[in-house]
Design an enzyme around this catalytic site. Structure first.
Site, PDB file in Angstrom:
ATOM      1  N   ASN A 171       2.842-105.125   4.201  1.00  0.00           N
ATOM      2  CA  ASN A 171       2.463-104.663   2.910  1.00  0.00           C
ATOM      3  C   ASN A 171       1.435-104.938   3.125  1.00  0.00           C
ATOM      4  OD1 ASN A 171       0.950-103.177   0.940  1.00  0.00           O
ATOM      5  ND2 ASN A 171       3.130-103.906  -0.452  1.00  0.00           N
ATOM      6  N   CYS A 204      -2.846-101.056  -4.605  1.00  0.00           N
ATOM      7  CA  CYS A 204      -1.954-100.617  -3.074  1.00  0.00           C
ATOM      8  C   CYS A 204      -2.582 -99.146  -3.605  1.00  0.00           C
ATOM      9  CB  CYS A 204      -0.579-100.556  -2.552  1.00  0.00           C
ATOM     10  SG  CYS A 204      -0.335-102.571  -3.277  1.00  0.00           S
ATOM     11  N   HIS A 224       1.917 -95.383   0.336  1.00  0.00           N
ATOM     12  CA  HIS A 224       1.514 -96.701   0.705  1.00  0.00           C
ATOM     13  C   HIS A 224       3.088 -97.458   1.512  1.00  0.00           C
ATOM     14  CE1 HIS A 224       0.991-100.711   0.066  1.00  0.00           C
ATOM     15  NE2 HIS A 224       1.467-100.897  -0.870  1.00  0.00           N
TER      16      HIS A 224
HETATM   17  N1  ACO Z   1      14.890-114.231   1.521  1.00  0.00           N
HETATM   18  C1  ACO Z   1      15.971-114.427   0.335  1.00  0.00           C
HETATM   19  N2  ACO Z   1      16.412-114.590  -0.666  1.00  0.00           N
HETATM   20  C2  ACO Z   1      14.952-113.870  -1.516  1.00  0.00           C
HETATM   21  C3  ACO Z   1      13.536-113.926  -0.829  1.00  0.00           C
HETATM   22  C4  ACO Z   1      13.783-113.786   0.642  1.00  0.00           C
HETATM   23  N3  ACO Z   1      12.548-114.100   0.935  1.00  0.00           N
HETATM   24  N4  ACO Z   1      13.599-113.331  -2.586  1.00  0.00           N
HETATM   25  C5  ACO Z   1      14.617-113.193  -2.945  1.00  0.00           C
HETATM   26  N5  ACO Z   1      15.485-113.891  -3.037  1.00  0.00           N
HETATM   27  C6  ACO Z   1      16.694-113.661  -3.149  1.00  0.00           C
HETATM   28  C7  ACO Z   1      16.637-114.077  -4.707  1.00  0.00           C
HETATM   29  O1  ACO Z   1      16.736-115.756  -5.860  1.00  0.00           O
HETATM   30  C8  ACO Z   1      17.752-113.530  -5.642  1.00  0.00           C
HETATM   31  O2  ACO Z   1      19.094-114.599  -5.658  1.00  0.00           O
HETATM   32  P1  ACO Z   1      19.483-114.566  -6.488  1.00  0.00           P
HETATM   33  O3  ACO Z   1      20.415-113.079  -6.283  1.00  0.00           O
HETATM   34  O4  ACO Z   1      20.591-115.526  -5.718  1.00  0.00           O
HETATM   35  O5  ACO Z   1      19.066-115.000  -7.875  1.00  0.00           O
HETATM   36  C9  ACO Z   1      18.189-112.411  -4.808  1.00  0.00           C
HETATM   37  O6  ACO Z   1      17.583-112.507  -3.175  1.00  0.00           O
HETATM   38  C10 ACO Z   1      17.500-110.832  -4.942  1.00  0.00           C
HETATM   39  O7  ACO Z   1      16.690-111.404  -4.781  1.00  0.00           O
HETATM   40  P2  ACO Z   1      15.602-109.258  -6.167  1.00  0.00           P
HETATM   41  O8  ACO Z   1      14.196-109.776  -6.397  1.00  0.00           O
HETATM   42  O9  ACO Z   1      16.351-109.111  -6.606  1.00  0.00           O
HETATM   43  O10 ACO Z   1      15.567-108.699  -4.495  1.00  0.00           O
HETATM   44  P3  ACO Z   1      15.358-107.195  -3.939  1.00  0.00           P
HETATM   45  O11 ACO Z   1      16.196-106.965  -3.569  1.00  0.00           O
HETATM   46  O12 ACO Z   1      15.439-107.072  -5.403  1.00  0.00           O
HETATM   47  O13 ACO Z   1      14.089-107.324  -3.689  1.00  0.00           O
HETATM   48  C11 ACO Z   1      11.510-107.143  -2.861  1.00  0.00           C
HETATM   49  C12 ACO Z   1      13.450-108.267  -2.943  1.00  0.00           C
HETATM   50  C13 ACO Z   1      11.835-107.137  -1.753  1.00  0.00           C
HETATM   51  C14 ACO Z   1      10.616-107.971  -3.715  1.00  0.00           C
HETATM   52  C15 ACO Z   1      11.935-105.616  -4.387  1.00  0.00           C
HETATM   53  O14 ACO Z   1      12.027-105.372  -5.044  1.00  0.00           O
HETATM   54  C16 ACO Z   1      10.526-104.690  -3.904  1.00  0.00           C
HETATM   55  O15 ACO Z   1      10.141-104.442  -2.739  1.00  0.00           O
HETATM   56  N6  ACO Z   1       9.782-104.696  -4.893  1.00  0.00           N
HETATM   57  C17 ACO Z   1       8.894-104.035  -4.604  1.00  0.00           C
HETATM   58  C18 ACO Z   1       6.938-104.740  -3.898  1.00  0.00           C
HETATM   59  C19 ACO Z   1       6.428-104.127  -4.280  1.00  0.00           C
HETATM   60  O16 ACO Z   1       6.391-102.397  -2.777  1.00  0.00           O
HETATM   61  N7  ACO Z   1       5.304-104.322  -4.359  1.00  0.00           N
HETATM   62  C20 ACO Z   1       4.241-104.315  -3.691  1.00  0.00           C
HETATM   63  C21 ACO Z   1       3.173-103.366  -4.807  1.00  0.00           C
HETATM   64  S1  ACO Z   1       1.696-102.529  -3.720  1.00  0.00           S
HETATM   65  C22 ACO Z   1       0.250-103.815  -5.074  1.00  0.00           C
HETATM   66  O17 ACO Z   1      -0.341-103.292  -5.286  1.00  0.00           O
HETATM   67  C23 ACO Z   1       0.396-104.687  -3.714  1.00  0.00           C
END
Ligand code: ACO
Length: 335
Positions: free
Chosen positions: A290, A118, A260
């Site tokens: 993304n 990214c 990004h």
């Molecule tokens: N739908 C419903 N529930 C979900 C989903 C989903 N799609 N995904 C995860 N959950 C659940 C999990 O199982 C967890 O449940 P639990 O509490 O019972 O264990 C709960 O939701 C919370 O999960 P988290 O992973 O803690 O959720 P978070 O608020 O951190 O959000 C996310 C996840 C959106 C991925 C966030 O962490 C994020 O955006 N991180 C950055 C990602 C990013 O920028 N990536 C790209 C980089 S670019 C590159 O180089 C490709």
């Protein structure tokens, strides 16, 4: 290779391309256990575009984005000296840029791929500006393009909700120093945390029986979302501040923050940390998700089409992602 005593970089044009097929959050919730509400609240993403159909690749999207950028300024592809294709989803591990070169008929251009997930577009733009400012090349086409849908585990709800496919292109040209638009940059890598976000090669258990060579294949994107989130929100503001400091530019001078497009919460948190007003953030991830290396040029091209950006506007651009890599490039727009 030409020797030109120019020291500036001018941005001549941009173009972008996304596939026709759209996938909404509601449609994803029929594949994995999730909901529109969860995805919108946690990420801001409402839908994404996917490259569907057989024998379609990142090259198709890159070619269209490049041709649009050329068309906007009625430039012949023969004028391009170098093509840098930032992608982490090539159609050929030996490189896809040469196929883009052939398809757009840029027969005078050298072409290579650059892999930095990214952050790819920021690194490609900076690389291009070095070639221009040194006088090595006159006209460079930079493309950020990815089709992460091909590498997404569609049964993993923690990642499959995030990604979409797309491409964005920019044509840069060397110019006299007083017309320079690429004001400065700041780049970083921390390989210690590569495993927070990766698309790794996986070996088969058994080697070749005679040669002891282990063969394998690439699998799916794997991500520790929480760690990537914390990394982005803590490191991106520091990179921006360093870059501003080196250029003697203040936060108040910034007209646009173009990050990004990973997650709306990351965009907002970075802007808050820097005390940048929310109405200065360029956002289009709600429609595309993304798109990795494509996200910055895609959002810039849309903002330009919508006439959001005016002459002399200062745009702070930051990429971040796998590697881990992150960095900032600051440009001044000229209409
Ligand atoms: N739908 C419903 N529930 C979900 C989903 C989903 N799609 N995904 C995860 N959950 C659940 C999990 O199982 C967890 O449940 P639990 O509490 O019972 O264990 C709960 O939701 C919370 O999960 P988290 O992973 O803690 O959720 P978070 O608020 O951190 O959000 C996310 C996840 C959106 C991925 C966030 O962490 C994020 O955006 N991180 C950055 C990602 C990013 O920028 N990536 C790209 C980089 S670019 C590159 O180089 C490709």
């Amino acid at each position: 290779m030409k020797s030109l005593m120019m020291q500036g970089t001018q941005i001549l044009s941009t173009g972008s391309s996304v596939p026709d097929s759209s996938l909404s959050n509601d449609q994803i919730s029929q594949i994995v256990e999730t909901s529109d509400k969860w995805i919108v609240t946690r990420t801001g993403i409402k839908k994404r575009r996917l490259l569907t159909g057989s024998r379609k690749s990142v090259i198709d999207l890159a070619v269209v984005a490049a041709l649009k950028a050329l068309d906007k300024i009625s430039m012949s592809a023969l004028e391009i000296d170098l093509i840098i294709l930032a992608t982490s989803s090539p159609n050929d591990l030996f490189g896809s840029a040469s196929q883009v070169q052939a398809q757009i008929k840029a027969f005078n251009a050298v072409a290579f791929d650059l892999t930095a997930a990214c952050s790819g577009f920021v690194l490609a733009m900076v690389t291009a500006s070095q070639f221009l400012q040194s006088g090595s090349y006159r006209t460079i086409l930079v493309i950020g393009a990815d089709v992460l849908s091909k590498w997404t585990n569609w049964s993993d709800r923690s990642t499959c909700i995030l990604f979409g496919d797309g491409a964005g292109a920019m044509i840069l040209q060397s110019c006299l120093k007083e017309f320079n638009q690429v004001l400065g940059f700041q780049l970083n890598t921390n390989g210690n945390h590569w495993n927070h976000l990766c698309l790794s090669y996986e070996e088969k258990i058994n080697p070749h029986p005679i040669l002891n060579v282990y063969q394998g294949s690439f699998k799916y994107i794997s991500m520790n979302g929480k760690e990537v989130y914390k990394f982005a929100v803590s490191q991106v503001p520091l990179s921006i501040l360093k870059c501003l400091h080196d250029l003697n530019i203040t936060i108040n001078d910034i007209d646009w923050l173009l990050l990004h497009q990973a997650n709306e919460r990351i965009l907002t948190a970075v802007a808050n940390k820097l005390s940048i007003n929310a109405n200065k953030i360029i956002v289009n991830l709600n429609n595309y998700g993304n798109t990795s290396a494509a996200s910055i040029p895609l959002a810039l091209d849309e903002a330009l089409d919508q006439k959001q950006i005016s002459n002399d506007d200062i745009i702070v651009i930051s990429g971040f992602g796998a590697g881990l890599t992150w960095g900032t490039v600051i440009i001044q727009w000229k209409c």
